[in-house]
Design a protein around this motif. Structure first.
Motif, PDB file in Angstrom:
ATOM      1  N   LEU A   1      39.877  31.085  38.294  1.00 16.09           N
ATOM      2  CA  LEU A   1      39.320  30.111  37.415  1.00 16.09           C
ATOM      3  C   LEU A   1      38.542  28.882  38.074  1.00 16.09           C
ATOM      4  O   LEU A   1      37.805  28.143  37.860  1.00 16.09           O
ATOM      5  CB  LEU A   1      40.681  29.318  36.870  1.00 16.09           C
ATOM      6  N   LEU A   2      39.214  28.601  39.323  1.00 10.49           N
ATOM      7  CA  LEU A   2      38.449  27.227  40.382  1.00 10.49           C
ATOM      8  C   LEU A   2      37.108  27.936  40.911  1.00 10.49           C
ATOM      9  O   LEU A   2      36.355  27.058  40.507  1.00 10.49           O
ATOM     10  CB  LEU A   2      39.441  27.336  41.592  1.00 10.49           C
ATOM     11  N   ILE A   3      36.952  29.145  41.190  1.00  9.32           N
ATOM     12  CA  ILE A   3      35.828  29.360  41.867  1.00  9.32           C
ATOM     13  C   ILE A   3      34.708  30.412  40.926  1.00  9.32           C
ATOM     14  O   ILE A   3      33.553  30.222  41.538  1.00  9.32           O
ATOM     15  CB  ILE A   3      36.014  30.381  43.227  1.00  9.32           C
ATOM     16  N   ASN A   4      35.219  30.502  39.866  1.00 11.59           N
ATOM     17  CA  ASN A   4      34.245  31.334  39.170  1.00 11.59           C
ATOM     18  C   ASN A   4      32.885  30.711  38.781  1.00 11.59           C
ATOM     19  O   ASN A   4      31.954  31.447  38.369  1.00 11.59           O
ATOM     20  CB  ASN A   4      34.772  32.090  37.943  1.00 11.59           C
ATOM     21  N   PRO A   5      33.009  29.152  38.509  1.00 12.17           N
ATOM     22  CA  PRO A   5      31.578  28.691  38.208  1.00 12.17           C
ATOM     23  C   PRO A   5      30.415  28.914  39.122  1.00 12.17           C
ATOM     24  O   PRO A   5      29.346  28.951  39.104  1.00 12.17           O
ATOM     25  CB  PRO A   5      31.585  27.155  37.953  1.00 12.17           C
ATOM     26  N   VAL A   6      30.951  29.176  40.840  1.00 14.64           N
ATOM     27  CA  VAL A   6      29.998  29.017  41.745  1.00 14.64           C
ATOM     28  C   VAL A   6      29.043  30.019  41.794  1.00 14.64           C
ATOM     29  O   VAL A   6      27.766  29.794  42.061  1.00 14.64           O
ATOM     30  CB  VAL A   6      30.771  28.854  43.140  1.00 14.64           C
ATOM     31  N   PRO A   7      29.319  31.511  41.907  1.00 13.77           N
ATOM     32  CA  PRO A   7      28.437  32.536  41.972  1.00 13.77           C
ATOM     33  C   PRO A   7      27.397  32.694  40.935  1.00 13.77           C
ATOM     34  O   PRO A   7      26.262  32.354  41.268  1.00 13.77           O
ATOM     35  CB  PRO A   7      29.314  33.879  41.893  1.00 13.77           C
ATOM     36  N   ALA A   8      27.562  32.302  39.649  1.00 12.15           N
ATOM     37  CA  ALA A   8      26.572  32.234  38.665  1.00 12.15           C
ATOM     38  C   ALA A   8      25.746  30.959  39.056  1.00 12.15           C
ATOM     39  O   ALA A   8      24.399  30.979  38.849  1.00 12.15           O
ATOM     40  CB  ALA A   8      27.149  32.230  37.292  1.00 12.15           C
ATOM     41  N   ALA A   9      26.306  29.586  39.266  1.00  8.73           N
ATOM     42  CA  ALA A   9      25.477  28.477  39.657  1.00  8.73           C
ATOM     43  C   ALA A   9      24.693  29.010  40.717  1.00  8.73           C
ATOM     44  O   ALA A   9      23.325  28.414  40.573  1.00  8.73           O
ATOM     45  CB  ALA A   9      26.421  27.534  40.113  1.00  8.73           C
ATOM     46  N   LEU A  10      25.123  29.496  41.742  1.00  7.22           N
ATOM     47  CA  LEU A  10      23.835  29.807  42.808  1.00  7.22           C
ATOM     48  C   LEU A  10      22.915  30.750  42.406  1.00  7.22           C
ATOM     49  O   LEU A  10      21.748  30.542  42.897  1.00  7.22           O
ATOM     50  CB  LEU A  10      25.004  30.491  43.973  1.00  7.22           C
ATOM     51  N   LEU A  11      23.125  31.554  41.627  1.00  8.63           N
ATOM     52  CA  LEU A  11      22.268  32.465  41.291  1.00  8.63           C
ATOM     53  C   LEU A  11      21.182  31.709  40.339  1.00  8.63           C
ATOM     54  O   LEU A  11      19.868  31.689  40.476  1.00  8.63           O
ATOM     55  CB  LEU A  11      22.839  33.567  40.496  1.00  8.63           C
TER      56      LEU A  11
ATOM     57  N   TYR B   1      36.512  20.933  35.262  1.00  9.39           N
ATOM     58  CA  TYR B   1      37.123  19.810  34.338  1.00  9.39           C
ATOM     59  C   TYR B   1      37.057  20.336  32.767  1.00  9.39           C
ATOM     60  O   TYR B   1      38.206  19.882  32.026  1.00  9.39           O
ATOM     61  CB  TYR B   1      36.094  18.471  34.516  1.00  9.39           C
ATOM     62  N   ALA B   2      36.050  21.000  32.619  1.00 15.56           N
ATOM     63  CA  ALA B   2      35.713  21.610  30.932  1.00 15.56           C
ATOM     64  C   ALA B   2      36.883  22.678  30.877  1.00 15.56           C
ATOM     65  O   ALA B   2      37.451  22.700  29.800  1.00 15.56           O
ATOM     66  CB  ALA B   2      34.734  22.107  30.676  1.00 15.56           C
ATOM     67  N   TYR B   3      37.040  23.485  31.790  1.00 15.52           N
ATOM     68  CA  TYR B   3      38.052  24.556  31.701  1.00 15.52           C
ATOM     69  C   TYR B   3      39.480  23.853  31.478  1.00 15.52           C
ATOM     70  O   TYR B   3      40.536  24.164  30.628  1.00 15.52           O
ATOM     71  CB  TYR B   3      38.253  25.214  32.923  1.00 15.52           C
ATOM     72  N   ARG B   4      39.826  22.708  32.372  1.00 18.78           N
ATOM     73  CA  ARG B   4      41.179  22.167  32.460  1.00 18.78           C
ATOM     74  C   ARG B   4      41.418  21.392  31.029  1.00 18.78           C
ATOM     75  O   ARG B   4      42.543  20.984  30.443  1.00 18.78           O
ATOM     76  CB  ARG B   4      41.306  21.515  33.567  1.00 18.78           C
ATOM     77  N   THR B   5      40.338  20.675  30.546  1.00 16.24           N
ATOM     78  CA  THR B   5      40.348  19.430  29.515  1.00 16.24           C
ATOM     79  C   THR B   5      40.047  20.244  28.255  1.00 16.24           C
ATOM     80  O   THR B   5      40.803  19.807  27.271  1.00 16.24           O
ATOM     81  CB  THR B   5      39.255  18.598  29.670  1.00 16.24           C
TER      82      THR B   5
ATOM     83  N   ILE C   1      24.965  21.932  42.677  1.00 17.49           N
ATOM     84  CA  ILE C   1      25.987  23.027  42.539  1.00 17.49           C
ATOM     85  C   ILE C   1      27.460  22.215  42.517  1.00 17.49           C
ATOM     86  O   ILE C   1      28.403  22.595  41.576  1.00 17.49           O
ATOM     87  CB  ILE C   1      25.860  23.891  43.754  1.00 17.49           C
ATOM     88  N   LEU C   2      27.493  21.218  43.261  1.00 17.21           N
ATOM     89  CA  LEU C   2      28.788  20.425  43.497  1.00 17.21           C
ATOM     90  C   LEU C   2      29.210  19.847  42.020  1.00 17.21           C
ATOM     91  O   LEU C   2      30.281  19.978  41.555  1.00 17.21           O
ATOM     92  CB  LEU C   2      29.174  19.589  44.625  1.00 17.21           C
ATOM     93  N   LEU C   3      28.287  19.066  41.418  1.00 18.33           N
ATOM     94  CA  LEU C   3      28.477  18.428  40.468  1.00 18.33           C
ATOM     95  C   LEU C   3      28.656  19.306  38.992  1.00 18.33           C
ATOM     96  O   LEU C   3      29.697  19.130  38.297  1.00 18.33           O
ATOM     97  CB  LEU C   3      27.409  17.568  40.097  1.00 18.33           C
ATOM     98  N   PHE C   4      27.860  20.247  39.190  1.00 22.05           N
ATOM     99  CA  PHE C   4      28.304  21.473  38.128  1.00 22.05           C
ATOM    100  C   PHE C   4      29.484  21.935  37.960  1.00 22.05           C
ATOM    101  O   PHE C   4      30.245  22.343  37.253  1.00 22.05           O
ATOM    102  CB  PHE C   4      26.824  22.347  38.376  1.00 22.05           C
ATOM    103  N   TRP C   5      29.871  22.355  39.390  1.00 24.37           N
ATOM    104  CA  TRP C   5      31.369  23.112  39.503  1.00 24.37           C
ATOM    105  C   TRP C   5      32.233  22.098  39.149  1.00 24.37           C
ATOM    106  O   TRP C   5      33.215  22.546  38.413  1.00 24.37           O
ATOM    107  CB  TRP C   5      31.056  23.281  41.059  1.00 24.37           C
TER     108      TRP C   5
END
Length: 684
Positions: A51-61, A32-36, A23-27
């Protein structure tokens, strides 16, 4: 210190520890992709936080699915999911770099229809750094293969796995609540995919897009005849009367529609090292018999050229996702310009130097009522004749002339150029113009292919003059969409001779030329604000056909009192007073960013309501196939079975038509063909 490292390693050697590492590496990768790679425009603390936290909920699921399994399967399932996610991100990076948008189900479904020569484009779009999105997958594989992290074979409680699913869903709903509070109507009113990714994330966007696609397919089934009434009500409220000065001015004349591929307004009168990039188009733009519009915008979305064609032929917008021509071109009912003009005595033909299946043209053109479609099968082909997406423009115009000469007059002929298409490839023998030096490899060759297109256009105008067709024809030339996407901001700033650019500059950069030339017109530069949706009613009024009962969302650009709100497909818009880009408002005349006062806010709110309603109703017409419920007076429904574009059939039909009418250019020239002059080196 070593005890902390041991505890950390021991934790990572548990299934839950490995799960959190994934999860951490994916986050990190997503952020990084968002910003780059993407320009999502996150402003203020709330948007930055989301923008910072939005990858987390779906990744956990999604990754949490693996927690329901045991042993090696659980670990490798996480890696497979990560690899699939990485492919999805990678594909979006490439797509966004060129189109400033995200992949949709419609685009993926239509990839077969628009995939010709894409490998050449991809090789130009791809950067080595793009592959960094696969780095975490590689790291995880190596950690397991070299047993730096060992597989935990103990059973993971199903209750704990379910708890993780519940936690992910709770976080997802909390995230949506926060997002909707910051951007009201996020999933109901927005037409911009950037907003959904910015607020909710990649996976939520994919899920929402899949839901939208399913909903759209169900819309046609549920559509009823009464649905067209609200469309007609809106159109009749905003319909404009023709300008008596121009109405019927070109009645009975031939019509040429010239698609200037990827041609932007800034190229007009633009110089590189003191040389004009497009001297022939510049001359045409300023001709004594040309009405040129300098506040004319492309309004395309993901469908690009196909969206431009949809607006041009139907005065209907393209779709927010995918291409309407690809998804709805075959099955839907249309009341397009070719069918209308055919029923008023015109020959109608589309000419294009690419395969007929590109953008599903071979099926869509039948729905639109084109009598002829002279595609790549009608032209002599050699490897040296083609570049990028098809036949080089000089060769295309020359080969197209033999069919134009044989079309019974009056005719409506649309010619689609190709050479000025991304990635702007041109062989050395045809490069006669210097590239710009912005340092952007995508942008710099653009002026070279634009110059080549200009040369080809000049040769075609010479041919019209040589044959006398210019005396009896309306020539409409326009840029179908942008050539340089908004993702090339530093290069755009250099092209515009500015130190930096903002959203206002990018909006103005979306202008494309629109020019109407006919010997009976008094030439001028018209400053009215309009876009591609307005082309059809403008042309119909010039030809002397009123649009009192048609379903057209555009307005005649030559009308004295017309609505000058230019809607972009993502819901942004431009008027003579305001340029509205998301939450940013600029004064159109000066480019000054403002905080609207109460009166200005009221005007902007009314304009935004108009834009939202216009785009929504146009979408309803296409999604619900509403034109099947409506027959304008005097219009005969198109029967697609009447058309066949195979060369053997098309040429036979053309010959039969000439025997009946004897009005073609070649008939008027007593059966003699008229030579087309070109300096194309491939033909020497």
């Amino acid at each position: 210190m070593s005890s902390h490292l041991k505890k950390c390693r021991d934790f990572l050697n548990t299934k839950f520890g490995f799960f959190l590492l994934v999860i951490l590496l994916f986050w990190i990768k997503i952020y990084y992709a968002y910003r780059t790679y993407f320009t999502l425009g996150a402003k203020g603390g709330v948007q930055q936080f989301l923008l910072l936290i939005n990858p987390v909920p779906a990744a956990l699921l999604i990754f949490g699915i693996a927690l329901y399994f045991n042993g090696n399967l659980s670990y490798w399932l996480m890696i497979i999911i990560d690899a699939l996610e990485s492919i999805w991100i990678f594909a979006n990076i490439l797509y966004y770099r060129e189109f400033s948008d995200f992949l949709s189900v419609g685009i993926i479904k239509g990839s077969g229809a628009a995939g010709n020569n894409l490998s050449k484009s991809l090789s130009s779009i791809m950067h080595p750094s793009d592959f960094l999105v696969f780095l975490d997958v590689l790291i995880l594989i190596l950690l397991l293969l070299f047993k730096i992290i060992k597989v935990d074979h103990r059973k993971f409680s199903k209750r704990n796995a379910f708890a993780m699913t519940v936690v992910s869903l709770v976080l997802m709903f909390a995230e949506f609540g926060m997002s909707n509070a910051n951007r009201s109507g996020l999933l109901t009113r927005t037409f911009d995919n950037n907003y959904i990714v910015k607020y909710l994330g990649f996976n939520e966007y994919a899920a929402f897009n899949a839901y939208q696609t399913h909903k759209e397919s169900a819309t046609r089934t549920k559509a009823k005849p009464k649905d067209i009434k609200k469309v007609l009500k809106f159109i009749n409220q905003h319909r404009t009367k023709p300008n008596i000065q121009y109405y019927g001015k070109a009645k009975g004349k031939n019509v040429f529609i010239i698609h200037l591929e990827s041609f932007q307004q800034f190229l007009i009168n633009y110089r590189v090292h003191g040389r004009l990039v497009t001297p022939n188009i510049d001359k045409f733009y300023h001709n004594d018999h040309t009405i040129a519009f300098d506040n004319f915008y492309h309004q395309v979305s993901q469908g690009k050229t196909s969206d431009a064609e949809m607006m041009l032929e139907n005065s209907l917008f393209g779709l927010p996702q995918g291409s309407a021509m690809v998804t709805y071109g075959t099955q839907n009912t249309y009341q397009a310009a070719p069918a209308f003009l055919d029923q008023h005595g015109y020959s109608t033909a589309a000419l294009h130097g690419d395969v007929p299946s590109f953008w599903n043209r071979d099926n869509t053109y039948k729905s639109w009522g084109y009598q002829y479609f002279f595609d790549s099968k009608y032209y002599k082909e050699k490897p040296s004749y083609n570049v990028g997406y098809g036949l080089k423009d000089k060769i295309f115009f020359k080969d197209a002339s033999k069919y134009i000469q044989r079309l019974p007059q009056p005719f409506y002929a649309k010619l689609i150029t190709l050479t000025n298409h991304y990635p702007y490839l041109l062989d050395k023998q045809n490069r006669s113009f210097p590239a710009t030096k912005t340092g952007d490899k995508t942008v710099d060759p653009y002026v070279q292919t634009a110059h080549y297109l200009d040369q080809a256009f000049g040769e075609f105008l010479h041919y019209l003059h040589k044959t006398g067709l210019d005396k009896n024809s309306v020539v409409v030339a326009y840029g179908d969409h942008y050539g340089i996407s908004n993702n090339h901001r530093p290069a755009i700033a250099q092209l515009l001779h500015k130190s930096n650019i903002n959203s206002y500059d990018l909006a103005q950069f979306q202008k494309v030329p629109f020019m109407i030339n006919y010997r009976g017109l008094q030439g001028k530069i018209d400053h009215t604000y309009g876009g591609e949706i307005d082309v059809l009613p403008t042309l119909m009024h010039l030809l002397g056909y009123k649009d009192n009962n048609t379903v057209q969302f555009g307005n005649d650009l030559l009308s004295n009192h017309r609505n000058q709100i230019v809607a972009f497909r993502n819901g942004n818009f431009v008027t003579p007073k305001f340029t509205v880009m998301g939450s940013d408002v600029y004064l159109t005349k000066t480019g000054k960013k403002i905080k609207p006062n109460a009166q200005q806010e009221k005007e902007i709110k009314a304009d935004r309501h108009y834009v939202d309603e216009e785009l929504s109703l146009s979408d309803q017409v296409i999604y619900g196939d509403l034109l099947r419920f409506y027959k304008p007076k005097g219009f005969k429904k198109v029967n697609k079975k009447d058309y066949n574009y195979k060369p053997s059939y098309g040429l036979k039909k053309l010959k039969e038509a000439n025997h009946k009418k004897h009005t073609s250019l070649i008939d008027k020239n007593h059966g003699h063909s008229i030579t087309y002059d070109t300096d194309a080196p491939e033909l020497k």
